[in-house]
Design a protein around this motif. Sequence first.
Motif, PDB file in Angstrom:
ATOM      1  N   LEU A 168       0.835  -1.212   0.000  1.00  0.00           N
ATOM      2  CA  LEU A 168       0.000   0.000   0.000  1.00  0.00           C
ATOM      3  C   LEU A 168       0.865   1.255   0.000  1.00  0.00           C
ATOM      4  O   LEU A 168       0.510   2.266  -0.607  1.00  0.00           O
ATOM      5  CB  LEU A 168      -0.923  -0.004   1.228  1.00  0.00           C
ATOM      6  CG  LEU A 168      -2.036  -1.052   1.234  1.00  0.00           C
ATOM      7  CD1 LEU A 168      -2.786  -1.032   2.566  1.00  0.00           C
ATOM      8  CD2 LEU A 168      -3.020  -0.803   0.086  1.00  0.00           C
ATOM      9  N   LEU A 169       2.015   1.206   0.668  1.00  0.00           N
ATOM     10  CA  LEU A 169       2.918   2.358   0.717  1.00  0.00           C
ATOM     11  C   LEU A 169       3.579   2.607  -0.633  1.00  0.00           C
ATOM     12  O   LEU A 169       3.906   3.739  -0.984  1.00  0.00           O
ATOM     13  CB  LEU A 169       3.979   2.122   1.790  1.00  0.00           C
ATOM     14  CG  LEU A 169       4.974   3.250   2.058  1.00  0.00           C
ATOM     15  CD1 LEU A 169       4.252   4.483   2.600  1.00  0.00           C
ATOM     16  CD2 LEU A 169       6.046   2.781   3.029  1.00  0.00           C
ATOM     17  N   LYS A 170       3.800   1.556  -1.428  1.00  0.00           N
ATOM     18  CA  LYS A 170       4.429   1.621  -2.747  1.00  0.00           C
ATOM     19  C   LYS A 170       5.809   2.292  -2.718  1.00  0.00           C
ATOM     20  O   LYS A 170       6.063   3.267  -3.436  1.00  0.00           O
ATOM     21  CB  LYS A 170       3.524   2.358  -3.741  1.00  0.00           C
ATOM     22  CG  LYS A 170       2.203   1.664  -4.006  1.00  0.00           C
ATOM     23  CD  LYS A 170       1.353   2.443  -4.994  1.00  0.00           C
ATOM     24  CE  LYS A 170       0.029   1.747  -5.246  1.00  0.00           C
ATOM     25  NZ  LYS A 170      -0.836   2.505  -6.166  1.00  0.00           N
ATOM     26  N   PRO A 171       6.726   1.783  -1.906  1.00  0.00           N
ATOM     27  CA  PRO A 171       8.075   2.367  -1.915  1.00  0.00           C
ATOM     28  C   PRO A 171       8.777   2.043  -3.224  1.00  0.00           C
ATOM     29  O   PRO A 171       8.573   0.978  -3.802  1.00  0.00           O
ATOM     30  CB  PRO A 171       8.756   1.681  -0.732  1.00  0.00           C
ATOM     31  CG  PRO A 171       8.067   0.353  -0.651  1.00  0.00           C
ATOM     32  CD  PRO A 171       6.636   0.602  -1.036  1.00  0.00           C
ATOM     33  N   GLN A 172       9.606   2.970  -3.687  1.00  0.00           N
ATOM     34  CA  GLN A 172      10.407   2.697  -4.875  1.00  0.00           C
ATOM     35  C   GLN A 172      11.757   2.090  -4.512  1.00  0.00           C
ATOM     36  O   GLN A 172      12.370   1.400  -5.321  1.00  0.00           O
ATOM     37  CB  GLN A 172      10.584   3.976  -5.693  1.00  0.00           C
ATOM     38  CG  GLN A 172       9.291   4.404  -6.392  1.00  0.00           C
ATOM     39  CD  GLN A 172       9.427   5.764  -7.026  1.00  0.00           C
ATOM     40  OE1 GLN A 172       9.423   6.778  -6.341  1.00  0.00           O
ATOM     41  NE2 GLN A 172       9.556   5.796  -8.335  1.00  0.00           N
TER      42      GLN A 172
END
Length: 356
Positions: A168-172
């Motif tokens: 859900l945070l979608k870190p790169q």
Amino acid sequence: MNDDTLLQLEQRLIEASLPFAVTTVIRALPPTSAWVGAQALVEADGALHGWIGGGCSRTIVIQAALEAIRSGQPKLLRISNTLATQEADVEDHAMPCASNGTIELFIQPTVPPPVVLVLGATPTALEACVLAQRMGLRVAAAASVTLPLAALGLQRVIEGFDSAAFALLKPQLVLVATQGDADEQALEAALRSPAAAVLLVASQRKADKLREAMRVRGIEPQRLAALHAPAGPYIHARTPEEIALGAVAGLVALRRSLEQEQAGGALLPGTAGTLPKVRPCESMAPVVPVAPVAPTPARYVNPVCGMAIDIASAKYVVDYGGQRLYFCCDGCKVEFEREPGKYLAIAQGAQQGETT
């Protein structure tokens, strides 16, 4: 849309960490409905707010703004049917309107920095959070115990290593700096996240063991290719602060590599699709000291994985054969207890090397 409303929209997009571009008319030759100083804001979905002239040039401006958002680089745009000397830094387009006016525009994109997720609440992890924020990155963190992270002003703090929360945070980018605190659980959650790259703070020996553990846990080989370990370039780091510095240098290098891939035509941050493959960090050449450096007595080399340990804060200690040995994690301690003779010889050899 008046200037105040345009500024308010810009502020909302910045707060929401959404990309956009502001287009400003810097030259206008009649007949044209635009004027010098006229502005418009273009969102990542192509929506245009404001005024930069009639509908004839609208499509050209939106397309140029989207390209600027993708590359992260500003650009100068000229829309005209009048012959002019071509300039390397000016993008020329024919004026589609029958009026044959001329407008020149400056397009300034604003692209939010990538989200970096730091795993762990170790001294190295805490220092990495601080340094990464100073580099302009958006930093979130996750740890088994989150209290040490509370005062760092992070974007978000997650308790535990929950792959669903990471998705859900979608870190790169993810930096794993657990250093003995649920390493396997943290690394698996990181590799199951959508991050383009995962950096691991560990010695080469420990990193190899964790790679094998990830294979056993079902991580696919193509996903393991996203793992960079040890994290960052080799800088002879010893203290937690120095280790964090090297790891954040790795984050910066991978961020720029990711931006170059996106500028080449990949999707914008936050859009659907697979993130581009990023190039690995390059190691620095070993530095030859100009004079002998005395060993620091407060440091100890873990005989199992080779990691340097701060004796004052070591949590895993074993007394064996009249010698005290220190370990970075419970896993290394258990490994030593399996074959104490083997690792005691390694520890004694390391000590002799430091005294010669």
